[in-house]
Design an enzyme around this catalytic site. Structure first.
Site, mmCIF file in Angstrom:
data_model
loop_
_atom_site.group_PDB
_atom_site.id
_atom_site.type_symbol
_atom_site.label_atom_id
_atom_site.label_comp_id
_atom_site.label_asym_id
_atom_site.label_seq_id
_atom_site.Cartn_x
_atom_site.Cartn_y
_atom_site.Cartn_z
ATOM 1 N N GLU A 182 0.839 -1.226 0.000
ATOM 2 C CA GLU A 182 0.000 0.000 0.000
ATOM 3 C C GLU A 182 0.861 1.258 0.000
ATOM 4 O O GLU A 182 0.560 2.235 0.695
ATOM 5 C CB GLU A 182 -0.970 -0.001 1.187
ATOM 6 C CG GLU A 182 -2.184 -0.865 0.989
ATOM 7 C CD GLU A 182 -2.715 -0.826 -0.419
ATOM 8 O OE1 GLU A 182 -2.880 0.296 -0.954
ATOM 9 O OE2 GLU A 182 -2.921 -1.889 -1.008
HETATM 10 C C1 LIG Z 1 2.521 -9.641 0.709
HETATM 11 C C2 LIG Z 1 2.316 -8.598 -0.350
HETATM 12 C C3 LIG Z 1 1.025 -8.340 -0.779
HETATM 13 C C4 LIG Z 1 0.820 -7.399 -1.797
HETATM 14 N N1 LIG Z 1 -0.458 -7.213 -2.274
HETATM 15 C C5 LIG Z 1 -0.636 -6.444 -3.386
HETATM 16 C C6 LIG Z 1 -1.904 -6.387 -4.042
HETATM 17 O O1 LIG Z 1 -2.889 -6.991 -3.603
HETATM 18 N N2 LIG Z 1 -2.015 -5.659 -5.176
HETATM 19 C C7 LIG Z 1 -0.957 -4.989 -5.716
HETATM 20 O O2 LIG Z 1 -1.131 -4.352 -6.751
HETATM 21 N N3 LIG Z 1 0.264 -5.017 -5.123
HETATM 22 C C8 LIG Z 1 0.442 -5.730 -3.983
HETATM 23 N N4 LIG Z 1 1.684 -5.796 -3.383
HETATM 24 C C9 LIG Z 1 2.784 -5.050 -3.964
HETATM 25 C C10 LIG Z 1 3.209 -3.868 -3.109
HETATM 26 O O3 LIG Z 1 2.251 -2.856 -3.168
HETATM 27 C C11 LIG Z 1 4.608 -3.437 -3.629
HETATM 28 O O4 LIG Z 1 5.517 -4.429 -3.151
HETATM 29 C C12 LIG Z 1 4.995 -2.060 -3.173
HETATM 30 O O5 LIG Z 1 4.194 -1.104 -3.825
HETATM 31 C C13 LIG Z 1 6.468 -1.754 -3.469
HETATM 32 O O6 LIG Z 1 6.806 -2.066 -4.791
HETATM 33 P P1 LIG Z 1 8.078 -2.996 -5.071
HETATM 34 O O7 LIG Z 1 7.943 -4.211 -4.244
HETATM 35 O O8 LIG Z 1 8.213 -3.182 -6.523
HETATM 36 O O9 LIG Z 1 9.316 -2.196 -4.501
HETATM 37 P P2 LIG Z 1 10.133 -1.032 -5.246
HETATM 38 O O10 LIG Z 1 9.203 -0.090 -5.891
HETATM 39 O O11 LIG Z 1 11.192 -1.666 -6.075
HETATM 40 O O12 LIG Z 1 10.794 -0.293 -3.997
HETATM 41 C C14 LIG Z 1 11.862 -0.867 -3.234
HETATM 42 C C15 LIG Z 1 12.355 0.168 -2.240
HETATM 43 O O13 LIG Z 1 12.798 1.326 -2.929
HETATM 44 C C16 LIG Z 1 12.113 2.492 -2.500
HETATM 45 N N5 LIG Z 1 11.773 3.328 -3.654
HETATM 46 C C17 LIG Z 1 11.221 2.944 -4.815
HETATM 47 N N6 LIG Z 1 11.049 4.008 -5.623
HETATM 48 C C18 LIG Z 1 11.493 5.085 -4.967
HETATM 49 C C19 LIG Z 1 11.563 6.480 -5.275
HETATM 50 N N7 LIG Z 1 11.102 6.971 -6.411
HETATM 51 N N8 LIG Z 1 12.080 7.297 -4.340
HETATM 52 C C20 LIG Z 1 12.514 6.824 -3.156
HETATM 53 N N9 LIG Z 1 12.480 5.518 -2.820
HETATM 54 C C21 LIG Z 1 11.966 4.660 -3.706
HETATM 55 C C22 LIG Z 1 10.842 1.996 -1.821
HETATM 56 O O14 LIG Z 1 10.401 2.874 -0.799
HETATM 57 C C23 LIG Z 1 11.265 0.654 -1.270
HETATM 58 O O15 LIG Z 1 11.814 0.801 0.006
HETATM 59 C C24 LIG Z 1 1.911 -6.697 -2.344
HETATM 60 C C25 LIG Z 1 3.201 -6.957 -1.868
HETATM 61 C C26 LIG Z 1 3.409 -7.893 -0.902
HETATM 62 C C27 LIG Z 1 4.819 -8.177 -0.465
#
Ligand SMILES: Cc1cc2nc3c(=O)[nH]c(=O)nc-3n(C[C@H](O)[C@H](O)[C@H](O)COP(=O)(O)OP(=O)(O)OC[C@H]3O[C@@H](n4cnc5c(N)ncnc54)[C@H](O)[C@@H]3O)c2cc1C
Length: 587
Positions: A437
């Site tokens: 989220e």
């Molecule tokens: C158990 C679980 C359930 C989930 N359920 C859903 C769901 O139902 N539907 C859905 O759509 N998604 C879902 N997600 C996905 C979740 O919303 C994403 O994991 C989250 O939005 C982060 O994206 P990412 O994992 O690709 O991390 P990334 O975007 O790769 O980020 C990794 C790190 O880098 C930082 N970061 C990234 N971009 C920036 C920036 N521009 N500036 C500064 N810092 C940055 C982030 O804060 C984070 O700490 C789920 C994830 C999990 C693990």
């Protein structure tokens, strides 16, 4: 020994907050809630607490030990989940705060949010499903056509159908604007979506015949970035003329992820192949519409953190009173809770749990006023303040959940590290709340760039409210009031520093965003504790509230000056190394 799955609902504290701190009875006088009276709220929360501890707590360990799994292309949920779901849906618990003419019960959001704490405290993995049904129903009520609304919303609210939120793709995590799933309109005028989504919570399960996937996709010729995204509702099965689920709709789960915690909640990799889709909202407005669902979920993720913190605190308090260690060898050992270091952990757990419970419920109460007040100025101010508090509650609530769960393991010592205690599961379950989220780093950037940068109105409203309550409740706990005044001064200075740089030095602002969010959270915590100290005299909670308020002022609020300094540090030190140097590990 079997895994302990016990849950104690925090009814006394919730009712204290609702009645004496957040003035819930006044919310019940708003036209939208006039059919509900205070005794009914007390009764519903009492019943909700009993349901959570008897129906949901028993399946919490089962989900962790026997995670949901993909078998022959379908997701099979953990033992006991299907039966618990049926009882939960039949009990009418999904739509507590949804409109009565759509099958809900029209309760204030603050009451629903208190109930959500009990659901998530008993079994957070299970709580994900009704959360999405409620959030999807809210989204469709706000943006769906009358036809869509009629078909989907009553079935979501009754629990006949489930819902998911489909945003994430492998190349589009925090960076939602990179979504590549395509939506095209055929010669028959109907929309179809094709693409892959990852991390989809409850992308499938074995207890509803239909799932409404709320999905963001890109239409042909749409501009790049989030402005090119449109929102669709994609049923897992095509919808027959009478609304019954028909043939398959090209929606498949290709994998269920193995993960650290929250194991009863299946996290699915999904494929959409020419799946019939119904547009929701205008083309290109997908992100804006989706925010109705996202914000509903963010508020509940904030409460998930509090819920896990509350469950862990209840366990740790009982254990620390019972387990005996230390003292002179010739005497019987005293309870753990007699040792200063353990007391400090227990008080921190209480302080974070009860403090952020109040922050999150306050945000929900503001949303009730924002939508239900008859005074337009109050509606506008309440919305602005809720928008300010939402990223703070999401980030700080989720961090508090993890911190408190971790402290609970420490209080349990080695026994907490052993799975049978049921306490280490809280740590693993809570970890993801800071990630999904909107990762907490992204919440902090949102707070600084959009909420603080939006003209300063929200910050002004926040500081004014805090200062007004500070003057009102100063005598309830003078040392906390003094510490809060210092923290507010730190917040003002840090805010001025950021506002002065938002335009010309955005990188410095991003560098300090997380510390800034923590600073706002510390002020919010002090604000709530002072109000609780002011409201507690004469209640059964008076002594514990006052003692914990003293602890908050003495031990937690003074971090504000460190946080101010961290905001002011900017990006210079962070940028001292070139990217290649920073990421080269010395071998
Ligand atoms: C158990 C679980 C359930 C989930 N359920 C859903 C769901 O139902 N539907 C859905 O759509 N998604 C879902 N997600 C996905 C979740 O919303 C994403 O994991 C989250 O939005 C982060 O994206 P990412 O994992 O690709 O991390 P990334 O975007 O790769 O980020 C990794 C790190 O880098 C930082 N970061 C990234 N971009 C920036 C920036 N521009 N500036 C500064 N810092 C940055 C982030 O804060 C984070 O700490 C789920 C994830 C999990 C693990």
């Amino acid at each position: 020994m079997d895994r302990v799955s016990r849950y104690t609902p925090p009814i006394a504290d919730q009712l204290f907050l609702l009645a004496r701190v957040l003035d819930c009875p006044a919310l019940l006088r708003l036209p939208a809630h006039a059919h509900v009276d205070w005794p009914t709220v007390v009764q519903i929360l009492g019943e909700g607490g009993r349901m959570a501890s008897h129906l949901l707590a028993p399946i919490n360990a089962a989900g962790d030990l026997r995670p949901a799994a993909l078998i022959d292309g379908r997701v099979m949920t953990s033992p006991g989940y299907a039966a618990a779901y049926r009882a939960f849906a039949d009990g009418g618990w999904i739509g507590l705060d949804l409109p009565r003419d759509r099958g809900g019960q029209g309760l204030p959001r603050v009451v629903q949010n208190a109930f959500a704490e009990m659901v998530n405290g008993a079994c957070v993995a299970f709580g994900m499903l009704p959360l999405m049904q409620r959030a999807a129903a809210r989204l469709l009520l706000a943006h769906g056509t009358p036809e869509i609304l009629e078909v989907f919303v009553p079935r979501l609210v009754s629990g006949e159908w489930a819902a998911t939120i489909c945003i994430s793709e492998s190349q589009a995590g925090s960076d939602v604007g990179r979504i590549a799933t395509r939506a095209t309109r055929g010669d028959d005028g109907r929309w179809r979506v094709t693409g892959g989504k990852i991390f989809i919570t409850f992308g499938d399960q074995d207890f509803t015949p239909q799932i409404a996937h709320l999905l963001l996709a890109r239409t042909p010729d749409a501009p790049p970035g989030t402005r090119g995204l449109s929102l669709f509702v994609v049923p897992s099965r095509r919808i027959g003329p009478d609304g019954t689920p028909g043939e398959a709709n090209g929606v498949t789960v290709t994998r269920v992820e193995h993960k650290m915690g929250l194991k009863g909640s299946p996290t699915c990799v999904m494929s959409f192949d020419n799946s019939l889709a119904y547009p929701v909202g205008a083309p290109g407005a997908g992100m804006r519409c989706m925010f109705t669902m996202v914000n509903t979920m963010r508020l509940e993720v904030a409460m998930q953190g509090v819920a896990v913190a509350g469950a862990a605190t209840a366990r740790a308090l009982a254990y620390a009173a019972e387990r005996r260690q230390g003292g002179p060898a010739a005497e019987p050992p005293p309870p753990l809770a007699s040792h200063p270091d353990v007391r400090s952990m227990l008080l921190e757990m209480r302080a974070l749990t009860e403090g952020f419970r109040a922050v999150v419920l306050q945000t929900a109460a503001l949303l009730d006023l924002a939508h239900g007040s008859e005074d337009e100025g109050e509606r506008r101010r309440s919305l602005a303040l809720a928008e300010w508090l939402l990223p703070v509650g999401k980030a700080a609530g989720s961090e508090a959940g993890f911190r408190v769960a971790n402290l609970a393991v420490q209080v349990f010592g080695g026994h907490g590290y052993i799975s049978d205690s049921g306490v280490e599961q809280y740590v693993r379950d809570a970890r993801v709340m800071a990630i999904y989220e909107g990762a907490n780093g992204i919440q902090a950037i949102d707070l600084v760039t959009r909420k603080l940068g939006g003209g300063g109105e929200r910050l002004g409203l926040f500081v004014d409210r805090v200062m007004a309550d500070l003057h009102c409740h100063q005598s309830a706990c003078p040392s906390l009031a003094d510490a809060l005044e210092v923290a507010v001064a730190d917040l003002r200075v840090a805010s001025d520093w950021l506002v002065a740089r938002l335009e010309k030095q955005p990188r410095d602002c991003e560098a300090g965003a997380r510390a800034y969010l923590e600073l706002v959270a510390v002020v919010a915590l002090g604000w709530m504790w002072l109000r609780m100290a002011g409201a507690a005299p004469g209640t059964s909670l008076a002594d514990t509230k006052l003692a914990t308020a003293l602890f908050v002022g003495e031990q937690l609020l003074p971090v504000s000056s460190l946080l101010r300094q961290r905001v002011h540090a900017g990006a210079r030190t962070l940028d001292a190394l070139a990217l290649e140097e920073l990421c080269r590990y010395p071998e």
